[in-house]
Enzyme design. Structure first.
Site, short mmCIF file in Angstrom:
data_model
loop_
_atom_site.label_atom_id
_atom_site.label_comp_id
_atom_site.label_asym_id
_atom_site.label_seq_id
_atom_site.Cartn_x
_atom_site.Cartn_y
_atom_site.Cartn_z
N HIS A 60 -7.76 0.88 2.18
CA HIS A 60 -7.47 -0.53 2.48
C HIS A 60 -6.26 -0.75 3.39
O HIS A 60 -6.08 -1.83 3.93
CB HIS A 60 -7.25 -1.25 1.14
CG HIS A 60 -7.62 -2.69 1.15
ND1 HIS A 60 -7.79 -3.43 2.30
CD2 HIS A 60 -7.87 -3.55 0.12
CE1 HIS A 60 -8.11 -4.68 1.97
NE2 HIS A 60 -8.17 -4.77 0.67
N TYR A 118 0.79 -1.23 0.00
CA TYR A 118 0.00 0.00 0.00
C TYR A 118 0.82 1.29 0.00
O TYR A 118 0.73 2.10 -0.90
CB TYR A 118 -0.96 0.02 1.21
CG TYR A 118 -1.99 -1.08 1.12
CD1 TYR A 118 -2.93 -1.08 0.09
CD2 TYR A 118 -2.02 -2.13 2.03
CE1 TYR A 118 -3.87 -2.09 -0.03
CE2 TYR A 118 -2.96 -3.15 1.92
CZ TYR A 118 -3.88 -3.12 0.89
OH TYR A 118 -4.80 -4.13 0.77
N PRO A 168 -11.28 -0.75 -1.94
CA PRO A 168 -12.46 -1.57 -2.23
C PRO A 168 -13.72 -0.88 -1.72
O PRO A 168 -13.65 0.03 -0.89
CB PRO A 168 -12.20 -2.86 -1.45
CG PRO A 168 -11.33 -2.44 -0.31
CD PRO A 168 -10.53 -1.26 -0.77
N SER A 205 -10.53 -12.23 -4.95
CA SER A 205 -10.79 -12.33 -3.51
C SER A 205 -12.21 -12.82 -3.29
O SER A 205 -13.14 -12.35 -3.95
CB SER A 205 -10.61 -10.96 -2.86
OG SER A 205 -10.73 -11.07 -1.47
#
Length: 637
Positions: A329, A90, A103, A544
């Site tokens: 996230h 990240y 997300p 995912s």
């Protein structure tokens, strides 16, 4: 399957009682790395890589030196990979947060008849948010336990503590995940309400008392009126947070030269969360459109400026009923977003709105609008950010598909793991579209360990490759042989899943070896400058499983320009697939992928019904009537 070694488990005195994340044996990781890549690269390249890997892993070689250092690090830290992983995944990523990183959870469409319905919903939701926060603060959330493979293990709850207390601060080269430390006398807690691209401070605790729903509604009404005042309207500063991280860091350094801007930024950076009251988007609210709008807000022309992407939780409430959560996230995984969202939806369904009965505070101080001083430089940066967000909006190719052919119930009757089965189906669909397989990412929780986040299940296994090739060459191979290959692929996927969730997968380990070499200022090992390694971490298929018990779904964008993001939600009799890609890639098409995926799922079902001798019979009704046909509306005939 390799023996799992956990020499350093439970030696920590950690209050959670969870073991430390193990460091996998070096040779096990190197062997698995070669196995994972052997069928995904040309033979000549593989031969070269094999020699590099053997040299790296030789006795007394670089691998052994770095492994020893990693083991030393694991003794000193609660989780040896956490900092490396957070930065790599990240904080050092320079891409814009919307679509590329953040997300979203898409709630069921709401039917608001008027503006007061919207504000009632928002007040009710904020009450639920405050209830949930008080559970986190009081450590009263029930501990999560693992589901699926190796179910029943308690999981690390650290991530929940970051939901309302962290902030992703942009930096020129790497961002910082800031965690607020509570003080003896905390300042009044507040939420930031975004409305018409303006930001307002909503104090939710006044005179040590939490506002009730009636008071929250009153304050939201005031905010709405303030936002409607055109004369007070300020530039849409939130757009800057939708830009690339380096660009936003530069813009922020210009903003903070002025004390007014510093104060406004401080209020946003310290808030619990954002509540974004969106204008109607003016488009049909299909599942696909709601997913897209939640990911990017529709750009500057719609609600793209009504956001502040650095905050972990932004609750979006659209006047047209398009609602959900946008999640930064870096502080936590999807399961935390799911648990929080499900709590809120249950809270709102189960506790009636208390607008009528509640006693109101006599004199509520008015909410305040955050002020900005905008120099010509800031105006230029805003224009640039708006243009880039608009390009992202146009580029996103989204397809949300509810596959109603069957769901996890059918798969479980085959004695197969639904997740492993869907992963094999995704490989099959990719092969149908592109004629080859690619390195694939499936997130696997390592919350069984202290400070555990995720590792990667590499789903494009050699066994999956053998199965999808067999299905493509249908005439030469018998159905019984294909069934055997499907079983082998499912077992390989299940075995890799178990390795990953027990801390024995390869991605975090290789990352740790790479980063510790950098830390020791050693020359970059050839293993990590080899093109195979570069290929291995370019996840063209990023997947995912995000199952929910409420009617909602999660989605996200691709992680590379020519890739797909596939989030799926298996339910009893259907599976929701959210497939994203970019329109400017000639290699990808979300519609084509979904079309092929539906066909592949049907072919796998046909194969199982013909050949799976392991399958449990359907229940008595189905045995009498045969397998139920699925009508277009998803009901069974």
């Amino acid at each position: 399957m390799p023996v799992l070694k956990r020499e350093q488990a439970r030696d920590t005195g950690d209050p959670s009682g969870l073991p430390k994340l193990p460091v996998p044996p070096l040779q096990q990781t190197l062997d698995m790395y070669l196995k994972c890549m052997s069928h995904l690269i040309p033979e000549e390249q593989f031969r070269k890589t094999k020699a590099i890997v053997e040299k790296f892993g030789a006795p007394g070689g670089m691998g052994e030196i770095l492994q020893k250092k990693l083991l030393e690090r694991s003794n000193l830290k609660a989780n040896w990979v956490y900092d490396y992983w957070l930065e790599d995944m990240y904080l050092s990523n320079r891409s814009a947060l919307p679509v590329n990183s953040s997300p979203v959870m898409v709630f069921p469409k709401q039917n608001f008849r008027c503006q007061s319905d919207v504000l009632r919903f928002a007040a009710h939701l904020i009450s639920g948010i405050l209830e949930y926060k008080s559970l986190i603060d009081g450590r009263a959330l029930p501990v999560d336990y693992a589901r699926g493979q190796l179910a029943g293990t308690p999981l690390c709850m650290d991530q929940y503590n970051k939901v309302f207390t962290s902030y992703r601060l942009p930096g020129p080269k790497t961002d910082t995940l800031v965690a607020q430390k509570s003080t003896v006398m905390p300042e009044p807690e507040h939420i930031i309400v975004a409305c018409k691209n303006q930001f307002f401070v909503l104090d939710v605790v006044i005179n040590f008392r939490r506002l009730n729903e009636k008071d929250l509604y009153t304050q939201l009404e005031r905010i709405r009126k303030m936002a409607d005042n055109e004369e007070e309207c300020l530039p849409p500063i939130g757009l800057l947070t939708s830009d690339g991280r380096t660009q936003w860091a530069e813009a922020r350094s210009v903003l903070i030269k002025d004390s007014t801007n510093r104060d406004s930024l401080d209020m946003i950076e310290r808030c619990l969360c954002l509540v974004c009251l969106d204008e109607p988007s003016g488009i049909e609210l299909t599942d696909t459109n709601r997913a897209s709008l939640m990911l990017h807000g529709g750009g500057m022309e719609k609600n793209g400026g009504n956001r502040w992407y650095d905050k972990p939780m932004q609750f979006v409430i659209g006047a047209d009923g398009c609602c959900g959560v946008v999640c930064e996230h870096s502080p936590f995984e999807g399961i935390v977003l799911v648990q929080c969202s499900e709590y809120l939806l249950r809270y709102m369904r189960g506790s009636p709105s208390k607008l009528v009965r509640a006693a109101s505070m006599s004199e509520l101080p008015a909410p305040r609008r955050l002020r900005w001083k905008c120099s010509p430089d800031i105006q230029t940066l805003l224009t640039s950010s708006a243009d880039k967000l608009q390009r992202l909006v146009k580029n996103l190719d989204m397809n949300v598909n509810k596959f109603t052919g069957y769901g996890k119930e059918f798969i479980k009757r085959q004695k197969m793991s639904p997740d492993a089965y869907v992963q094999v189906a995704l490989q099959f669909a990719f092969y149908r579209c592109h004629g080859h397989l690619v390195p694939t990412y499936e997130s696997a929780s390592i919350r069984r360990f202290q400070e555990g986040r995720v590792d990667n299940i590499r789903s494009s296994t050699p066994e999956a490759f053998a199965f999808v090739k067999a299905m493509a060459n249908s005439s030469k191979i018998t159905d019984a042989e294909k069934m055997e290959m499907l079983w082998t692929a499912i077992k390989a996927q299940t075995n890799y899943t178990i390795l990953a969730i027990t801390g024995m997968a390869i991605d975090n380990h290789l990352l740790g070896l790479r980063e510790i070499a950098k830390e020791l200022k050693l020359e970059k090992p050839e293993l990590f400058s080899d093109t195979t390694y570069t290929t291995s971490i370019k996840f063209i298929l990023s997947t995912s499983q995000v199952p929910t018990t409420e009617e909602m779904f999660c989605c996200y964008g691709p992680v590379v320009p020519n890739g797909y993001g596939v989030c799926y939600n298996p339910q009893t009799d259907h599976i929701i697939f959210c497939v994203s890609s970019f329109r400017d890639s000639a290699e990808t098409s979300s519609d084509l992928f979904v079309k092929n995926l539906e066909g592949c799922l049907k072919e796998m079902q046909d194969l199982c019904q013909k050949c799976n001798t392991e399958a449990k019979p359907a229940d008595s009704t189905e045995r009498m009537e045969g397998t139920p046909k699925v009508m277009k509306n998803g009901s069974k005939s």
